[in-house]
Design a protein around this motif. Structure first.
Motif, PDB file in Angstrom:
ATOM      1  N   ASN A 119      -6.384  -6.872   6.643  1.00  0.00           N
ATOM      2  CA  ASN A 119      -5.369  -7.898   6.380  1.00  0.00           C
ATOM      3  C   ASN A 119      -4.246  -7.901   7.407  1.00  0.00           C
ATOM      4  O   ASN A 119      -3.314  -8.713   7.295  1.00  0.00           O
ATOM      5  CB  ASN A 119      -4.786  -7.727   4.976  1.00  0.00           C
ATOM      6  CG  ASN A 119      -4.132  -6.373   4.773  1.00  0.00           C
ATOM      7  OD1 ASN A 119      -4.461  -5.403   5.455  1.00  0.00           O
ATOM      8  ND2 ASN A 119      -3.218  -6.281   3.823  1.00  0.00           N
ATOM      9  N   LEU A 120      -4.312  -7.020   8.427  1.00  0.00           N
ATOM     10  CA  LEU A 120      -3.263  -6.968   9.446  1.00  0.00           C
ATOM     11  C   LEU A 120      -3.740  -7.408  10.825  1.00  0.00           C
ATOM     12  O   LEU A 120      -2.931  -7.524  11.744  1.00  0.00           O
ATOM     13  CB  LEU A 120      -2.674  -5.554   9.530  1.00  0.00           C
ATOM     14  CG  LEU A 120      -2.013  -5.019   8.258  1.00  0.00           C
ATOM     15  CD1 LEU A 120      -1.398  -3.653   8.521  1.00  0.00           C
ATOM     16  CD2 LEU A 120      -0.969  -5.989   7.722  1.00  0.00           C
ATOM     17  N   ASN A 129      -3.594   1.120   4.933  1.00  0.00           N
ATOM     18  CA  ASN A 129      -2.336   0.781   5.597  1.00  0.00           C
ATOM     19  C   ASN A 129      -1.165   0.679   4.631  1.00  0.00           C
ATOM     20  O   ASN A 129      -0.031   0.456   5.064  1.00  0.00           O
ATOM     21  CB  ASN A 129      -2.476  -0.500   6.434  1.00  0.00           C
ATOM     22  CG  ASN A 129      -2.886  -1.712   5.607  1.00  0.00           C
ATOM     23  OD1 ASN A 129      -2.483  -1.870   4.456  1.00  0.00           O
ATOM     24  ND2 ASN A 129      -3.679  -2.598   6.213  1.00  0.00           N
ATOM     25  N   GLY A 130      -1.419   0.798   3.343  1.00  0.00           N
ATOM     26  CA  GLY A 130      -0.341   0.846   2.360  1.00  0.00           C
ATOM     27  C   GLY A 130       0.211  -0.492   1.936  1.00  0.00           C
ATOM     28  O   GLY A 130       1.168  -0.551   1.159  1.00  0.00           O
ATOM     29  N   THR A 131      -0.380  -1.592   2.398  1.00  0.00           N
ATOM     30  CA  THR A 131       0.124  -2.919   2.024  1.00  0.00           C
ATOM     31  C   THR A 131      -0.421  -3.385   0.678  1.00  0.00           C
ATOM     32  O   THR A 131       0.011  -4.416   0.160  1.00  0.00           O
ATOM     33  CB  THR A 131      -0.227  -3.958   3.094  1.00  0.00           C
ATOM     34  OG1 THR A 131      -1.655  -4.025   3.230  1.00  0.00           O
ATOM     35  CG2 THR A 131       0.407  -3.609   4.427  1.00  0.00           C
ATOM     36  N   SER A 143      -1.334   5.017   6.330  1.00  0.00           N
ATOM     37  CA  SER A 143      -0.892   4.908   7.722  1.00  0.00           C
ATOM     38  C   SER A 143      -0.141   3.595   7.879  1.00  0.00           C
ATOM     39  O   SER A 143      -0.749   2.543   8.127  1.00  0.00           O
ATOM     40  CB  SER A 143      -2.100   4.960   8.669  1.00  0.00           C
ATOM     41  OG  SER A 143      -1.672   4.891  10.015  1.00  0.00           O
ATOM     42  N   PRO A 144       1.184   3.617   7.720  1.00  0.00           N
ATOM     43  CA  PRO A 144       1.961   2.368   7.743  1.00  0.00           C
ATOM     44  C   PRO A 144       2.032   1.773   9.146  1.00  0.00           C
ATOM     45  O   PRO A 144       2.063   2.495  10.143  1.00  0.00           O
ATOM     46  CB  PRO A 144       3.342   2.810   7.256  1.00  0.00           C
ATOM     47  CG  PRO A 144       3.425   4.256   7.624  1.00  0.00           C
ATOM     48  CD  PRO A 144       2.027   4.798   7.495  1.00  0.00           C
ATOM     49  N   VAL A 186       3.738  -1.254   0.175  1.00  0.00           N
ATOM     50  CA  VAL A 186       3.943  -1.206  -1.275  1.00  0.00           C
ATOM     51  C   VAL A 186       3.500   0.123  -1.870  1.00  0.00           C
ATOM     52  O   VAL A 186       3.938   0.486  -2.964  1.00  0.00           O
ATOM     53  CB  VAL A 186       3.209  -2.364  -1.980  1.00  0.00           C
ATOM     54  CG1 VAL A 186       3.708  -3.707  -1.478  1.00  0.00           C
ATOM     55  CG2 VAL A 186       1.696  -2.255  -1.817  1.00  0.00           C
ATOM     56  N   HIS A 187       2.622   0.845  -1.156  1.00  0.00           N
ATOM     57  CA  HIS A 187       2.155   2.137  -1.664  1.00  0.00           C
ATOM     58  C   HIS A 187       2.870   3.249  -0.893  1.00  0.00           C
ATOM     59  O   HIS A 187       2.532   3.527   0.261  1.00  0.00           O
ATOM     60  CB  HIS A 187       0.638   2.274  -1.508  1.00  0.00           C
ATOM     61  CG  HIS A 187       0.067   3.356  -2.372  1.00  0.00           C
ATOM     62  ND1 HIS A 187      -0.554   3.110  -3.580  1.00  0.00           N
ATOM     63  CD2 HIS A 187       0.058   4.697  -2.214  1.00  0.00           C
ATOM     64  CE1 HIS A 187      -0.937   4.231  -4.124  1.00  0.00           C
ATOM     65  NE2 HIS A 187      -0.577   5.220  -3.313  1.00  0.00           N
ATOM     66  N   LYS A 188       3.839   3.878  -1.534  1.00  0.00           N
ATOM     67  CA  LYS A 188       4.721   4.838  -0.860  1.00  0.00           C
ATOM     68  C   LYS A 188       4.604   6.235  -1.436  1.00  0.00           C
ATOM     69  O   LYS A 188       5.553   7.012  -1.419  1.00  0.00           O
ATOM     70  CB  LYS A 188       6.174   4.346  -0.940  1.00  0.00           C
ATOM     71  CG  LYS A 188       6.388   2.988  -0.286  1.00  0.00           C
ATOM     72  CD  LYS A 188       7.838   2.534  -0.377  1.00  0.00           C
ATOM     73  CE  LYS A 188       8.027   1.172   0.293  1.00  0.00           C
ATOM     74  NZ  LYS A 188       9.443   0.710   0.215  1.00  0.00           N
ATOM     75  N   HIS A 189       3.425   6.594  -1.911  1.00  0.00           N
ATOM     76  CA  HIS A 189       3.201   7.947  -2.405  1.00  0.00           C
ATOM     77  C   HIS A 189       1.748   8.328  -2.155  1.00  0.00           C
ATOM     78  O   HIS A 189       0.888   7.463  -1.991  1.00  0.00           O
ATOM     79  CB  HIS A 189       3.523   8.051  -3.898  1.00  0.00           C
ATOM     80  CG  HIS A 189       2.649   7.194  -4.771  1.00  0.00           C
ATOM     81  ND1 HIS A 189       2.877   5.848  -4.957  1.00  0.00           N
ATOM     82  CD2 HIS A 189       1.524   7.484  -5.476  1.00  0.00           C
ATOM     83  CE1 HIS A 189       1.948   5.350  -5.764  1.00  0.00           C
ATOM     84  NE2 HIS A 189       1.114   6.313  -6.088  1.00  0.00           N
ATOM     85  N   GLY A 190       1.498   9.607  -2.091  1.00  0.00           N
ATOM     86  CA  GLY A 190       0.132  10.047  -1.860  1.00  0.00           C
ATOM     87  C   GLY A 190       0.076  11.452  -1.303  1.00  0.00           C
ATOM     88  O   GLY A 190       1.050  12.217  -1.364  1.00  0.00           O
TER      89      GLY A 190
END
Length: 212
Positions: free
Chosen positions: A32-33, A117-119, A132-133, A140-144
């Motif tokens: 999506n990027l 990518n965390g989106t 991997s931002p 939107v996903h900021k934990h892991g």
């Protein structure tokens, strides 16, 4: 539901906390990027991707049902029953990952990791989450379990990123395709880690070793 898969192969994990671990890589097609087409790279959100995720013409690529996809991963792993590990990657795997494929892989005894990518929110049934931002994207996903930041890039506020809830923070030198630029990126990444000891350096060991 059928899944568009670029390639599936058995190798060693080359990056991050699990570097050196035997793993089946399950690469989903699409992102999506970036479209994956070179003519679109300059206008993409992610402009430095070094992975071919377009189409379904890679090793074992094609369209699979959940049962058939899990069976293919199982066959590539082989008869060894312990320490089964599969890495779902892309492109962006969360465009396709759902209950069905995760349940099927777990039923075959696999620990399931994802590189995203965390989106998009990562599915809660994933066992190991690597984010991997990419600069300019909406994370939107900021934990892991691990955050892997390719460096250098025009990243968001590093202080903000350090406040996200990850067990491991990794800096990985960008692969630009140029030896001179790559050397400069290694120096920049090393200097980053020396200045910020919360982070660790992650190298692309599979490229060093000539693995897929």
């Amino acid at each position: 539901m059928s899944y568009a898969v670029k390639e599936i192969f058995l190798t060693l994990q080359g990056e991050g906390v699990h570097a050196g671990r035997r793993a089946v890589f399950l690469r989903f097609a699409g992102c999506n990027l970036w479209t994956g087409r070179e003519e679109d790279r300059a206008t993409a959100i992610c402009q430095f991707c070094d992975t071919d995720f377009v189409g379904m013409n890679g090793e074992n690529g094609g369209r699979y049902s959940a049962a058939d996809l899990a069976a293919k991963v199982d066959s590539l792993w082989g008869e060894r029953q312990s320490d089964r590990y599969v890495v779902m990657t892309g492109g962006e795997p969360m465009l396709q990952v759902d209950d069905a494929i995760l349940d099927a892989l777990h039923n075959h005894g696999f620990t399931v990791a994802i590189e995203s990518n965390g989106t998009m929110a990562v599915h809660p049934k994933v066992d190991w989450v690597c984010i991997s931002p990419k600069a300019g994207s909406d994370i939107v996903h900021k934990h892991g379990d691990e955050l892997k930041l390719v460096w250098p890039q025009n990243a968001s506020d590093i202080n903000e990123i350090e406040g996200w809830d990850f067990a491991n923070f990794l800096i990985q030198p960008m692969d630009s395709g140029s030896h001179i630029e790559n050397q400069a990126n290694v120096i920049a990444a090393t200097e980053f880690v020396m200045a910020r000891p919360k982070w660790r350096l992650s190298l692309q060991n599979h490229k060093i070793l000539g693995l897929p």
